[in-house]
Each structure stands twice: as structure tokens, then as C-alpha cells.
Scaffold this motif. Structure first.
Motif, short mmCIF file in Angstrom:
data_model
loop_
_atom_site.label_atom_id
_atom_site.label_comp_id
_atom_site.label_asym_id
_atom_site.label_seq_id
_atom_site.Cartn_x
_atom_site.Cartn_y
_atom_site.Cartn_z
N ARG A 257 42.06 -27.15 9.26
CA ARG A 257 43.17 -26.96 10.21
C ARG A 257 44.19 -25.96 9.67
O ARG A 257 44.69 -25.10 10.41
CB ARG A 257 43.85 -28.30 10.49
CG ARG A 257 42.98 -29.27 11.31
CD ARG A 257 43.68 -30.63 11.44
NE ARG A 257 42.85 -31.58 12.15
CZ ARG A 257 42.79 -31.72 13.47
NH1 ARG A 257 43.56 -30.92 14.23
NH2 ARG A 257 42.02 -32.60 14.03
N ALA A 258 44.49 -26.05 8.36
CA ALA A 258 45.45 -25.12 7.76
C ALA A 258 44.90 -23.69 7.75
O ALA A 258 45.63 -22.73 8.04
CB ALA A 258 45.79 -25.58 6.35
N LEU A 259 43.63 -23.56 7.42
CA LEU A 259 43.01 -22.23 7.38
C LEU A 259 42.98 -21.60 8.77
O LEU A 259 43.33 -20.43 8.95
CB LEU A 259 41.59 -22.33 6.82
CG LEU A 259 41.49 -22.53 5.30
CD1 LEU A 259 40.12 -23.07 4.92
CD2 LEU A 259 41.76 -21.21 4.56
N ARG A 260 42.60 -22.38 9.76
CA ARG A 260 42.52 -21.84 11.12
C ARG A 260 43.91 -21.50 11.66
O ARG A 260 44.08 -20.51 12.37
CB ARG A 260 41.78 -22.81 12.04
CG ARG A 260 40.31 -23.00 11.66
CD ARG A 260 39.55 -23.78 12.71
NE ARG A 260 39.46 -23.05 13.96
CZ ARG A 260 38.53 -22.13 14.24
NH1 ARG A 260 37.60 -21.83 13.33
NH2 ARG A 260 38.52 -21.51 15.40
N ALA A 261 44.90 -22.32 11.32
CA ALA A 261 46.27 -22.03 11.74
C ALA A 261 46.77 -20.70 11.17
O ALA A 261 47.60 -20.02 11.77
CB ALA A 261 47.20 -23.17 11.34
N ALA A 262 46.22 -20.35 9.99
CA ALA A 262 46.59 -19.08 9.35
C ALA A 262 45.69 -17.93 9.80
O ALA A 262 45.81 -16.82 9.28
CB ALA A 262 46.52 -19.23 7.83
N ASP A 287 42.87 -14.15 0.74
CA ASP A 287 43.98 -14.89 1.33
C ASP A 287 43.60 -16.35 1.56
O ASP A 287 44.41 -17.27 1.32
CB ASP A 287 44.39 -14.26 2.66
CG ASP A 287 45.05 -12.90 2.49
OD1 ASP A 287 45.48 -12.59 1.35
OD2 ASP A 287 45.11 -12.14 3.48
N ALA A 288 42.38 -16.60 2.01
CA ALA A 288 41.92 -17.97 2.25
C ALA A 288 41.84 -18.75 0.94
O ALA A 288 42.20 -19.94 0.89
CB ALA A 288 40.57 -17.95 2.94
N ILE A 289 41.39 -18.11 -0.12
CA ILE A 289 41.31 -18.77 -1.42
C ILE A 289 42.70 -19.17 -1.90
O ILE A 289 42.91 -20.29 -2.39
CB ILE A 289 40.62 -17.86 -2.46
CG1 ILE A 289 39.13 -17.69 -2.11
CG2 ILE A 289 40.76 -18.44 -3.87
CD1 ILE A 289 38.42 -16.64 -2.94
N ARG A 290 43.66 -18.28 -1.74
CA ARG A 290 45.03 -18.58 -2.16
C ARG A 290 45.59 -19.75 -1.37
O ARG A 290 46.26 -20.64 -1.92
CB ARG A 290 45.91 -17.34 -2.00
CG ARG A 290 45.79 -16.34 -3.12
CD ARG A 290 46.92 -15.32 -3.08
NE ARG A 290 46.83 -14.49 -1.88
CZ ARG A 290 46.15 -13.35 -1.82
NH1 ARG A 290 45.47 -12.92 -2.88
NH2 ARG A 290 46.13 -12.63 -0.71
N LEU A 291 45.33 -19.78 -0.08
CA LEU A 291 45.85 -20.87 0.76
C LEU A 291 45.31 -22.21 0.29
O LEU A 291 46.06 -23.19 0.18
CB LEU A 291 45.48 -20.62 2.23
CG LEU A 291 46.05 -21.57 3.28
CD1 LEU A 291 46.15 -20.87 4.62
CD2 LEU A 291 45.25 -22.84 3.42
N VAL A 292 44.03 -22.27 -0.02
CA VAL A 292 43.43 -23.53 -0.48
C VAL A 292 43.96 -23.91 -1.85
O VAL A 292 44.25 -25.09 -2.11
CB VAL A 292 41.88 -23.41 -0.48
CG1 VAL A 292 41.24 -24.62 -1.17
CG2 VAL A 292 41.37 -23.30 0.95
N GLU A 293 44.10 -22.95 -2.74
CA GLU A 293 44.64 -23.24 -4.07
C GLU A 293 46.05 -23.82 -3.98
O GLU A 293 46.42 -24.71 -4.77
CB GLU A 293 44.66 -21.96 -4.91
CG GLU A 293 43.27 -21.50 -5.36
CD GLU A 293 43.31 -20.18 -6.10
OE1 GLU A 293 42.33 -19.85 -6.77
OE2 GLU A 293 44.33 -19.45 -5.99
N GLU A 294 46.82 -23.35 -3.02
CA GLU A 294 48.20 -23.82 -2.89
C GLU A 294 48.33 -25.16 -2.18
O GLU A 294 49.30 -25.89 -2.40
CB GLU A 294 49.02 -22.76 -2.13
CG GLU A 294 49.21 -21.46 -2.92
CD GLU A 294 49.79 -20.34 -2.06
OE1 GLU A 294 50.02 -20.59 -0.85
OE2 GLU A 294 50.00 -19.24 -2.59
N SER A 295 47.38 -25.52 -1.32
CA SER A 295 47.55 -26.71 -0.49
C SER A 295 46.53 -27.81 -0.73
O SER A 295 46.71 -28.92 -0.22
CB SER A 295 47.55 -26.32 0.99
OG SER A 295 46.41 -25.57 1.31
N ALA A 296 45.48 -27.57 -1.50
CA ALA A 296 44.48 -28.61 -1.74
C ALA A 296 45.04 -29.70 -2.65
O ALA A 296 45.81 -29.42 -3.58
CB ALA A 296 43.23 -28.01 -2.36
N GLN A 297 44.66 -30.92 -2.38
CA GLN A 297 45.11 -32.05 -3.19
C GLN A 297 44.10 -32.42 -4.29
O GLN A 297 44.42 -33.18 -5.19
CB GLN A 297 45.36 -33.26 -2.28
CG GLN A 297 46.47 -33.01 -1.28
CD GLN A 297 46.60 -34.12 -0.25
OE1 GLN A 297 45.79 -35.04 -0.22
NE2 GLN A 297 47.63 -34.05 0.58
#
Length: 320
Positions: A257-262, A287-297
Motif C-alpha cells: 500500500r505504501a509503495l503504490r501510494a508513492a 526509490d522503492a528500496i529506500r521507501l521499504v528501508e525507511e518503513s519496514a518493521q
């Protein structure tokens, strides 16, 4: 070749003795969002296999993924696939030495079981040649008999983007070449997902409007992948399977959901829990890799992969 005609030209035990083959099979991602049980994509990460006919017994060695976990006897999936192929032509599986070097993650939605099945069938193909030639349709039929559905085994066998369907005469496929602008990214979590569990969460029927929605998106996705990558975000929308499986893999669902929103065309890879991002250029992957690194738990491994266009290969190895 039919089984009956194969029996007439079947290799003898003496013919098979000492034969050795090497097999290479790509990872795959099935569904690709809307193309449930139909679309699949071959990815450039490989399991490699070496099989030799020996005097007696069965020896199995596993390196890499699955070492110390998979069985080392006749229940090994590669061995079962070899035996299944030999049996199709009325033959017993010969004594074997098998060395598997695995790089495809298990239980992550990247087609590891399909790759093992295809590896075994391709190994059998290589061992049985030249006495028995196995056609592409026969390869797909044998693999589908073991896997249950052709969406993973078709791209593993033939490479590229595949459309697979089933007819009364057996499974069929169409291979398509993917636009060079498509840059796949696979995000792999530490935890596994059972395909059987994922399938059990599917409803037996879906609303008519959802079925129509997915038909339109599947058609659009084929066009996006082979011609118009700029349409990938819209083309990867799905109402048929991902939302029903979301409760079993909440972080996968949250990250998609976060990736698609971006703006990233992210979908569940196969049965999950891995995520496939069908980026339209390498910078979008970053950009997708950075998003996951920043928001993954939890920990996720990023695998920027090319599309594999060749599919499974087998080659004979000369005796030492």
C-alpha cells in the motif's frame, strides 16, 4: 512423442550409465497483480543442478538455499520430477547422484517448488536424449501435473512473460518478450508463506464487477509489460486475490500500500510474502528500496533482478 512410441526407442540401462547433465532454472513471479493463475514472469536468479546416472543408489547434495532442510531421499522434489518424467515414458528412474545449488528463496513466492519440478524434468529430458525427444508441450504438461497449475512452471521453462491456460488437451502457454524499460525489483522478507494457506484464503466466488475489473487490468498489464511500461501502476491493480490474503501477511500488505501510494507498481509475488515491484526504470527501483528501508518493521532483502528471457536450460556434460 507419445509414451508408446517412446517405449519402442527407450534407452537401455547401458545407454544411461555415466550420463551427466547440468540444468539451470530461473526464479519466477506469478500473478503479477491481476493475472491470477495465468501470468508469470521469469527472473534472473537461478537454481542450478547437476545429475549423473551412477551404478546404484541415490546420493543428493544440496548447497545454498534449503541445505539441511530439504529431504535427501526419493521424496526430494527434483527426484520426484525425474521419476515422474521417466515413468511417463514407461521407464524406471535410474540410480542417480544429484548436486543442487540453490539460490531461489523457499516459501517466499518466487516459484521455488516450480523451479525444482522444472529442474527435475529438464534433467530427465537431458538424460533421455537422443533416444527420446520431449516437446515443449510435453514439458509443460509434465510440470503442470506435479505443480497443479502452469503459471509458475511456464515462465520457468520458457522464460520471459508467459500467459498460461488449460485446455481439454492439456496446459498451453504463450511467451512474450518484456519491454526493455521494465526493471523488476523483488523484496524478500525473512518469514515464509505457505502456498496452500494462501490459496485457502481465496473465496470460491467473487463479485461480477471484480471479475470484470481484473479482466481489464490483466489485458492492460500485458500491454504495459511488452509495450507501455508507463501504464504499469494502473495495470497492476487487483481485486481478485491479494486483499483476501492480506490478513496472513500484514507487513507485505502494508508495504505494498505504501509503495503504490508513492507511485510504484507493487504486487504480491506469487503466493507471497515477497513483493514484486515492476519499476519502469532503475532509479524507480532505488526509490522503492529506500521507501521499504525507511518503513519496514522487519528485515527485507532487496533483489534488483533482470527479466530472464531464456528459461530453463540443460546441457550434457562429457564424462571425465
Amino acid at each position: 512423442m507419445t509414451a508408446a512410441s517412446a517405449e519402442a526407442t527407450a534407452p537401455t540401462a547401458a545407454d544411461l550409465a555415466g550420463r551427466r547433465v547440468r540444468v539451470k532454472v530461473p526464479a519466477t513471479s506469478a500473478n503479477l497483480g491481476p493475472g491470477f493463475d495465468t501470468l508469470g514472469l521469469a527472473l534472473a536468479r537461478y537454481d542450478e543442478l547437476e545429475v549423473e546416472v551412477v551404478d546404484d543408489g541415490l546420493a543428493i547434495e544440496v548447497e545454498g538455499v534449503g541445505r539441511g532442510e530439504v529431504p535427501l531421499d526419493e521424496s526430494h522434489l527434483v527426484v520426484r520430477a525425474i521419476a515422474h518424467t521417466f515413468a511417463h515414458f514407461g521407464l524406471e528412474r535410474p540410480p542417480l547422484r544429484l548436486v543442487a545449488r540453490n539460490a531461489i528463496p523457499h516459501g517466499r513466492g518466487l516459484g521455488s517448488s516450480g523451479a525444482a519440478i522444472v529442474a527435475g524434468i529438464m534433467a530427465a529430458k537431458g538424460l533421455l536424449e537422443p533416444e527420446i525427444e520431449i516437446s515443449p508441450d510435453e514439458l509443460l504438461e509434465l510440470a503442470t501435473e506435479l505443480e497443479g497449475h502452469p503459471d509458475n512452471v511456464a515462465p520457468a521453462l520458457f522464460g520471459g512473460l508467459t500467459i498460461a491456460w488449460v485446455t481439454p488437451e492439456g496446459p498451453r502457454h504463450k511467451k512474450l518478450m518484456v519491454h526493455r524499460g521494465v526493471s523488476p525489483l523483488v523484496l524478500v522478507p525473512e518469514h515464509e508463506m505457505s502456498t496452500a494457506l494462501a490459496r485457502s484464503l481465496q473465496p470460491t466466488s467473487v463479485p461480477h464487477e471484480d471479475a470484470v475489473f481484473n479482466v481489464s487490468r490483466s489485458a492492460l498489464l500485458v500491454a504495459a509489460l511488452i509495450q507501455s511500461p508507463e501504464l504499469l501502476l494502473a495495470a497492476t491493480e487487483d481485486k481478485l486475490h491479494q486483499r483476501y490474503r492480506a490478513e496472513a501477511m500484514p507487513e507485505t500488505d502494508r508495504l505494498i500500500r505504501a509503495l503504490r501510494a508513492a507511485g510504484h507498481p507493487a504486487v504480491v509475488s506469487g503466493a507471497g510474502p515477497s513483493i514484486l515491484v515492476l519499476a519502469s526504470d532503475p532509479s524507480e527501483r532505488a526509490d522503492a528500496i529506500r521507501l521499504v528501508e525507511e518503513s519496514a518493521q522487519t528485515a527485507w532483502q532487496a533483489l534488483p533482478l533482470a527479466v530472464d528471457f531464456l528459461g530453463a536450460t540443460v546441457q550434457a556434460v562429457d564424462a571425465d
